[in-house]
Motif scaffolding. Structure first.
Motif, PDB file in Angstrom:
ATOM      1  N   THR A 150      -4.047  -6.379   1.779  1.00  0.00           N
ATOM      2  CA  THR A 150      -3.028  -7.287   1.238  1.00  0.00           C
ATOM      3  C   THR A 150      -1.742  -6.559   0.865  1.00  0.00           C
ATOM      4  O   THR A 150      -0.674  -7.157   0.850  1.00  0.00           O
ATOM      5  CB  THR A 150      -3.552  -8.013  -0.008  1.00  0.00           C
ATOM      6  OG1 THR A 150      -3.779  -7.064  -1.059  1.00  0.00           O
ATOM      7  CG2 THR A 150      -4.837  -8.774   0.294  1.00  0.00           C
ATOM      8  N   LYS A 151      -1.839  -5.285   0.478  1.00  0.00           N
ATOM      9  CA  LYS A 151      -0.689  -4.458   0.085  1.00  0.00           C
ATOM     10  C   LYS A 151       0.024  -5.002  -1.167  1.00  0.00           C
ATOM     11  O   LYS A 151       1.204  -4.720  -1.377  1.00  0.00           O
ATOM     12  CB  LYS A 151       0.311  -4.324   1.240  1.00  0.00           C
ATOM     13  CG  LYS A 151      -0.249  -3.695   2.514  1.00  0.00           C
ATOM     14  CD  LYS A 151      -0.675  -2.259   2.290  1.00  0.00           C
ATOM     15  CE  LYS A 151      -0.974  -1.511   3.594  1.00  0.00           C
ATOM     16  NZ  LYS A 151      -2.101  -2.073   4.370  1.00  0.00           N
ATOM     17  N   PHE A 152      -0.703  -5.733  -2.010  1.00  0.00           N
ATOM     18  CA  PHE A 152      -0.087  -6.220  -3.245  1.00  0.00           C
ATOM     19  C   PHE A 152      -0.012  -5.141  -4.327  1.00  0.00           C
ATOM     20  O   PHE A 152       0.742  -5.257  -5.283  1.00  0.00           O
ATOM     21  CB  PHE A 152      -0.883  -7.398  -3.814  1.00  0.00           C
ATOM     22  CG  PHE A 152      -0.910  -8.618  -2.937  1.00  0.00           C
ATOM     23  CD1 PHE A 152       0.228  -9.035  -2.272  1.00  0.00           C
ATOM     24  CD2 PHE A 152      -2.079  -9.347  -2.784  1.00  0.00           C
ATOM     25  CE1 PHE A 152       0.207 -10.162  -1.460  1.00  0.00           C
ATOM     26  CE2 PHE A 152      -2.108 -10.478  -1.980  1.00  0.00           C
ATOM     27  CZ  PHE A 152      -0.968 -10.894  -1.309  1.00  0.00           C
ATOM     28  N   SER A 153      -0.826  -4.084  -4.187  1.00  0.00           N
ATOM     29  CA  SER A 153      -1.054  -3.168  -5.301  1.00  0.00           C
ATOM     30  C   SER A 153       0.202  -2.488  -5.854  1.00  0.00           C
ATOM     31  O   SER A 153       0.290  -2.311  -7.075  1.00  0.00           O
ATOM     32  CB  SER A 153      -2.106  -2.124  -4.918  1.00  0.00           C
ATOM     33  OG  SER A 153      -1.721  -1.404  -3.764  1.00  0.00           O
ATOM     34  N   PRO A 154       1.203  -2.076  -5.045  1.00  0.00           N
ATOM     35  CA  PRO A 154       2.367  -1.440  -5.666  1.00  0.00           C
ATOM     36  C   PRO A 154       3.117  -2.367  -6.620  1.00  0.00           C
ATOM     37  O   PRO A 154       3.555  -1.946  -7.694  1.00  0.00           O
ATOM     38  CB  PRO A 154       3.236  -1.041  -4.465  1.00  0.00           C
ATOM     39  CG  PRO A 154       2.267  -0.910  -3.331  1.00  0.00           C
ATOM     40  CD  PRO A 154       1.260  -1.993  -3.576  1.00  0.00           C
ATOM     41  N   TRP A 155       3.255  -3.621  -6.237  1.00  0.00           N
ATOM     42  CA  TRP A 155       3.961  -4.568  -7.095  1.00  0.00           C
ATOM     43  C   TRP A 155       3.118  -4.960  -8.305  1.00  0.00           C
ATOM     44  O   TRP A 155       3.649  -5.174  -9.394  1.00  0.00           O
ATOM     45  CB  TRP A 155       4.365  -5.796  -6.282  1.00  0.00           C
ATOM     46  CG  TRP A 155       5.411  -5.479  -5.258  1.00  0.00           C
ATOM     47  CD1 TRP A 155       6.738  -5.236  -5.480  1.00  0.00           C
ATOM     48  CD2 TRP A 155       5.221  -5.334  -3.852  1.00  0.00           C
ATOM     49  NE1 TRP A 155       7.387  -4.960  -4.310  1.00  0.00           N
ATOM     50  CE2 TRP A 155       6.481  -5.013  -3.281  1.00  0.00           C
ATOM     51  CE3 TRP A 155       4.125  -5.451  -3.007  1.00  0.00           C
ATOM     52  CZ2 TRP A 155       6.661  -4.802  -1.910  1.00  0.00           C
ATOM     53  CZ3 TRP A 155       4.307  -5.243  -1.647  1.00  0.00           C
ATOM     54  CH2 TRP A 155       5.557  -4.918  -1.119  1.00  0.00           C
ATOM     55  N   LEU A 156       1.812  -5.030  -8.117  1.00  0.00           N
ATOM     56  CA  LEU A 156       0.913  -5.285  -9.255  1.00  0.00           C
ATOM     57  C   LEU A 156       0.966  -4.146 -10.260  1.00  0.00           C
ATOM     58  O   LEU A 156       1.062  -4.358 -11.466  1.00  0.00           O
ATOM     59  CB  LEU A 156      -0.526  -5.441  -8.759  1.00  0.00           C
ATOM     60  CG  LEU A 156      -1.056  -6.845  -8.479  1.00  0.00           C
ATOM     61  CD1 LEU A 156      -2.475  -6.749  -7.932  1.00  0.00           C
ATOM     62  CD2 LEU A 156      -1.032  -7.712  -9.723  1.00  0.00           C
ATOM     63  N   ALA A 157       0.904  -2.919  -9.753  1.00  0.00           N
ATOM     64  CA  ALA A 157       0.850  -1.760 -10.639  1.00  0.00           C
ATOM     65  C   ALA A 157       2.111  -1.625 -11.475  1.00  0.00           C
ATOM     66  O   ALA A 157       2.059  -1.196 -12.636  1.00  0.00           O
ATOM     67  CB  ALA A 157       0.633  -0.488  -9.811  1.00  0.00           C
ATOM     68  N   ASN A 158       3.256  -1.987 -10.899  1.00  0.00           N
ATOM     69  CA  ASN A 158       4.515  -1.878 -11.624  1.00  0.00           C
ATOM     70  C   ASN A 158       4.895  -3.157 -12.361  1.00  0.00           C
ATOM     71  O   ASN A 158       5.938  -3.211 -13.007  1.00  0.00           O
ATOM     72  CB  ASN A 158       5.636  -1.477 -10.667  1.00  0.00           C
ATOM     73  CG  ASN A 158       5.513  -0.038 -10.189  1.00  0.00           C
ATOM     74  OD1 ASN A 158       6.015   0.881 -10.827  1.00  0.00           O
ATOM     75  ND2 ASN A 158       4.810   0.177  -9.079  1.00  0.00           N
ATOM     76  N   GLY A 159       4.044  -4.163 -12.253  1.00  0.00           N
ATOM     77  CA  GLY A 159       4.305  -5.411 -12.955  1.00  0.00           C
ATOM     78  C   GLY A 159       5.368  -6.268 -12.308  1.00  0.00           C
ATOM     79  O   GLY A 159       5.890  -7.192 -12.937  1.00  0.00           O
ATOM     80  N   CYS A 160       5.715  -6.005 -11.045  1.00  0.00           N
ATOM     81  CA  CYS A 160       6.676  -6.845 -10.329  1.00  0.00           C
ATOM     82  C   CYS A 160       6.026  -8.166  -9.914  1.00  0.00           C
ATOM     83  O   CYS A 160       6.716  -9.168  -9.692  1.00  0.00           O
ATOM     84  CB  CYS A 160       7.203  -6.125  -9.093  1.00  0.00           C
ATOM     85  SG  CYS A 160       7.958  -4.525  -9.443  1.00  0.00           S
TER      86      CYS A 160
END
Length: 435
Positions: free
Chosen positions: A236-246
């Protein structure tokens, strides 16, 4: 009387689904928005410095995007980068701020920062919210002290829980406070950057990716490709935005539920929810175990049979071990700031089992490199694999030959990332004598 507040942005670099910011908007007349840089947090023995370029660029782009969004609502984003909090206390006193808002912190070091502020600015009335989880602590069907010791136990208790709908972004915010910024070493200099070729930092980039992913048919076959080592559509590649709270986990779950209503649910769409639950478990795991998240013996208080070999660790970091698949994964990480979930398990198993290195060095290296670094998920997963965490089976040992046969049978991934290496594992012994 004017009510003044300070909002500490941290793991919630967004305006949408930010319940705490919405609360602040309804409670104060004037507001200052402040971000305290990671460089403020106490460094630890196992933390490499500095953060990787890729991770730093993603963070900077996320902050720049947030500053732009706040400016559209007449607000400003201030940053504090010093190694002491004294000027933050002075600012709070100077502006006569009486309300403080901060998202609940998983990381123990991050918690200490806000404990220091609370101790030295006792006039503040703190409002702490849950901006990084699907549920608040009060919504969990158990006390935090009774968090199940395994993911399966947790999943069975929460899987059917309802979640609140994510909030839309506020239409207005309280007016900003004006002061002499250089007097308090505050800055508004955010580096505007797109992060890297695939991952662009910021809330709008995250929302765009979220929409594009669920507008495709990728969710319907996610489980069949989730273990691939490379490729944009393999996860899904959601993790960078999830990790930074975006992005928030609730936003992702809402889009997933909408997709299932329109296109039908199957094992793959369920697996996306399943992995959101894994993330949720580790968030509460971090809250529950606090400093134990970083200890060698983990939550099981038993020492792994590992040590520290500087040469081996350096070769692992650089992708120069005798294991081509591990090398390819590490070079992928170093060049992109990202690695697949399967790749992370493979290289972590190698570090702990083949190289016999203290797992904390690997966790710290991931902290330095990963653009999707999340304190709870990273340290919780490393504990899990090292056998000192939530895994009831104990230490996980991946057969590297079998993993290569399963996930790179034709050697294309190894060839792409130049995983072949002719160097011997050791040129010195444990006492640094030449072999």
């Amino acid at each position: 009387m004017t009510t003044r507040g300070i909002y500490f942005f941290s793991n919630d670099l967004r305006l949408h689904d930010n319940t705490l910011l919405a609360q602040a908007a309804g409670e104060v007349d004037e507001l200052i928005c402040l971000y305290i840089d990671d460089t403020l947090f106490p460094s630890a023995r196992y933390r490499p410095e500095p953060l990787s370029t890729k991770r730093n660029l993603f963070k900077e782009a996320s902050l720049a995007a947030l500053e732009s969004q706040l400016a559209n609502l007449g607000q400003m984003l201030w940053r504090y980068q010093a190694s002491s909090l004294k000027q933050v206390y002075a600012l709070i006193s100077h502006l006569e701020i009486n309300l403080a808002y901060v998202s609940k912190q998983v990381g123990w070091f991050e918690q200490q920062v806000f404990h220091q502020i609370a101790t030295n600015a006792p006039q503040l009335n703190w409002q702490v919210g849950n901006n990084h989880t699907l549920w608040s602590e009060a919504e969990l069907p158990f006390k935090l002290s009774e968090l199940p010791g395994s993911f399966t136990g947790f999943r069975k208790k929460v899987e059917s829980l309802a979640t609140k709908a994510p909030l839309i972004k506020p239409s207005s915010l309280p007016r900003p406070m004006h002061f002499q910024s250089d007097k308090f070493s505050l800055s508004r200099q955010n580096q505007v950057s797109l992060g890297n070729e695939s991952f662009n930092g910021g809330e709008q980039a995250g929302l765009t990716h979220l929409a594009q992913y669920f507008d495709s048919n990728a969710p319907s076959y996610y489980k069949t490709v989730r273990n691939e080592l490379d490729g944009w559509e393999s996860s899904t590649k959601f993790s960078p935005w999830l990790a930074n709270g975006c992005l928030s986990a609730k936003q992702i779950l809402t889009e997933l539920n909408t997709f299932e209503r329109h296109h039908g649910a199957n094992e793959s769409t369920y697996w996306i929810y399943f992995e959101l639950l894994w993330r949720e478990y580790f968030q509460w795991y971090g809250h529950r175990h606090q400093q134990q998240l970083f200890t060698f013996t983990g939550i099981k208080k038993q020492s792994p049979l590992t040590s520290f070999y500087p040469e081996r660790f350096a070769k692992w970091c650089q992708g120069q071990t005798p294991y081509p698949l591990v090398n390819a994964c590490m070079k992928q990480l170093n060049q992109t700031g990202y690695m697949s979930n399967r790749g992370r398990q493979i290289v972590a198993s190698c570090l702990v089992n083949e190289l016999q290195i203290d797992w904390r060095y690997g966790a710290r290296y991931f902290e330095q490199q990963l653009i999707d670094y999340d304190v709870a998920s990273n340290w919780g997963n490393w504990q899990y694999l090292a056998g000192v965490g939530a895994d009831p089976r104990g230490q996980r040992h991946f057969d590297l030959t079998k993993q290569t046969q399963l996930f790179d049978p034709q050697g294309k991934f190894i060839e792409k990332w130049q995983g072949q290496c002719d160097l011997a594992l050791d040129s010195v012994d444990a006492a640094d004598w030449p072999c």
